[in-house]
Motif scaffolding. Sequence first.
Motif, PDB file in Angstrom:
ATOM      1  N   GLN A  70      -8.389  -1.908  12.130  1.00  0.00           N
ATOM      2  CA  GLN A  70      -9.679  -1.815  11.438  1.00  0.00           C
ATOM      3  C   GLN A  70      -9.559  -0.954  10.190  1.00  0.00           C
ATOM      4  O   GLN A  70     -10.090  -1.295   9.134  1.00  0.00           O
ATOM      5  N   LEU A  71      -8.850   0.177  10.294  1.00  0.00           N
ATOM      6  CA  LEU A  71      -8.665   1.055   9.148  1.00  0.00           C
ATOM      7  C   LEU A  71      -8.055   0.276   7.980  1.00  0.00           C
ATOM      8  O   LEU A  71      -8.541   0.349   6.845  1.00  0.00           O
ATOM      9  N   ILE A  72      -7.029  -0.495   8.270  1.00  0.00           N
ATOM     10  CA  ILE A  72      -6.348  -1.261   7.225  1.00  0.00           C
ATOM     11  C   ILE A  72      -7.249  -2.383   6.719  1.00  0.00           C
ATOM     12  O   ILE A  72      -7.380  -2.593   5.504  1.00  0.00           O
ATOM     13  N   HIS A  73      -7.879  -3.101   7.631  1.00  0.00           N
ATOM     14  CA  HIS A  73      -8.745  -4.218   7.241  1.00  0.00           C
ATOM     15  C   HIS A  73      -9.897  -3.747   6.352  1.00  0.00           C
ATOM     16  O   HIS A  73     -10.290  -4.441   5.408  1.00  0.00           O
ATOM     17  N   ASN A  74     -10.414  -2.570   6.624  1.00  0.00           N
ATOM     18  CA  ASN A  74     -11.540  -2.049   5.848  1.00  0.00           C
ATOM     19  C   ASN A  74     -11.110  -1.413   4.529  1.00  0.00           C
ATOM     20  O   ASN A  74     -11.927  -0.815   3.835  1.00  0.00           O
ATOM     21  N   GLY A  75      -9.836  -1.518   4.192  1.00  0.00           N
ATOM     22  CA  GLY A  75      -9.380  -1.118   2.867  1.00  0.00           C
ATOM     23  C   GLY A  75      -8.871   0.304   2.724  1.00  0.00           C
ATOM     24  O   GLY A  75      -8.598   0.758   1.607  1.00  0.00           O
ATOM     25  N   TYR A  76      -8.718   1.026   3.829  1.00  0.00           N
ATOM     26  CA  TYR A  76      -8.273   2.414   3.758  1.00  0.00           C
ATOM     27  C   TYR A  76      -6.753   2.580   3.821  1.00  0.00           C
ATOM     28  O   TYR A  76      -6.246   3.679   3.667  1.00  0.00           O
ATOM     29  N   GLY A  77      -6.032   1.494   4.052  1.00  0.00           N
ATOM     30  CA  GLY A  77      -4.572   1.577   4.173  1.00  0.00           C
ATOM     31  C   GLY A  77      -3.896   2.237   2.983  1.00  0.00           C
ATOM     32  O   GLY A  77      -3.121   3.181   3.152  1.00  0.00           O
ATOM     33  N   PRO A  78      -4.183   1.780   1.768  1.00  0.00           N
ATOM     34  CA  PRO A  78      -3.511   2.404   0.627  1.00  0.00           C
ATOM     35  C   PRO A  78      -3.802   3.905   0.511  1.00  0.00           C
ATOM     36  O   PRO A  78      -2.904   4.692   0.221  1.00  0.00           O
ATOM     37  N   PHE A  79      -5.036   4.299   0.767  1.00  0.00           N
ATOM     38  CA  PHE A  79      -5.388   5.718   0.661  1.00  0.00           C
ATOM     39  C   PHE A  79      -4.650   6.550   1.702  1.00  0.00           C
ATOM     40  O   PHE A  79      -4.128   7.616   1.395  1.00  0.00           O
ATOM     41  N   ILE A  80      -4.560   6.059   2.917  1.00  0.00           N
ATOM     42  CA  ILE A  80      -3.918   6.808   3.993  1.00  0.00           C
ATOM     43  C   ILE A  80      -2.396   6.744   3.886  1.00  0.00           C
ATOM     44  O   ILE A  80      -1.711   7.752   4.071  1.00  0.00           O
ATOM     45  N   PHE A  81      -1.859   5.566   3.588  1.00  0.00           N
ATOM     46  CA  PHE A  81      -0.409   5.377   3.671  1.00  0.00           C
ATOM     47  C   PHE A  81       0.336   5.466   2.346  1.00  0.00           C
ATOM     48  O   PHE A  81       1.541   5.648   2.340  1.00  0.00           O
ATOM     49  N   LYS A  82      -0.346   5.355   1.218  1.00  0.00           N
ATOM     50  CA  LYS A  82       0.348   5.400  -0.077  1.00  0.00           C
ATOM     51  C   LYS A  82       0.113   6.719  -0.802  1.00  0.00           C
ATOM     52  O   LYS A  82       0.395   6.840  -1.980  1.00  0.00           O
TER      53      LYS A  82
END
Length: 168
Positions: A70-82
Amino acid sequence: MKQVIVKDEALRRAAGEGMDTFLRVFIDAIRDAIGGELTAETMAELSADQITLLAWDMMHEEVMDGGFVQLIHNGYGPFIFKNPFAKALRLWGLRDLSKLVYAAHELYDLFHEEIEAECTQEEFMGLFERLPEFDDLDDQFVENEETWTAQIAAYVDDHIDHFATIEP
């Protein structure tokens, strides 16, 4: 740097209510200081510790609600992982949480395109079945959430001046 203000009375009251409420005082004050929206421009107005606390809040809300998918699907992946979020957590003394974020980053790199794609609610729910690789990470997060929240609250308490100015 954007000045973040927390009232002493609000902080004392929150501290008496528990670690989640204590952290919420700082998170809300930081969000208020930047107009409620974290953007590239508003990030530049915050300290690394303030950004890390906001990242924790975003990750915590998303993972507790629907896991890393859900975190990734909702668009937070780049902020958290990059961003250097996992490194910041390690520097805060949260080695196990940092390792979890690094492990989730590896899965993010493998599956983010599929997870981030536009899809129906039914297709989104299907992602959880198709990507069981995230299950153990989600479980580990939930099992350790209270401990990690307490450690983050202790870090904030020990470094209050990194997060806000306390006013009477």
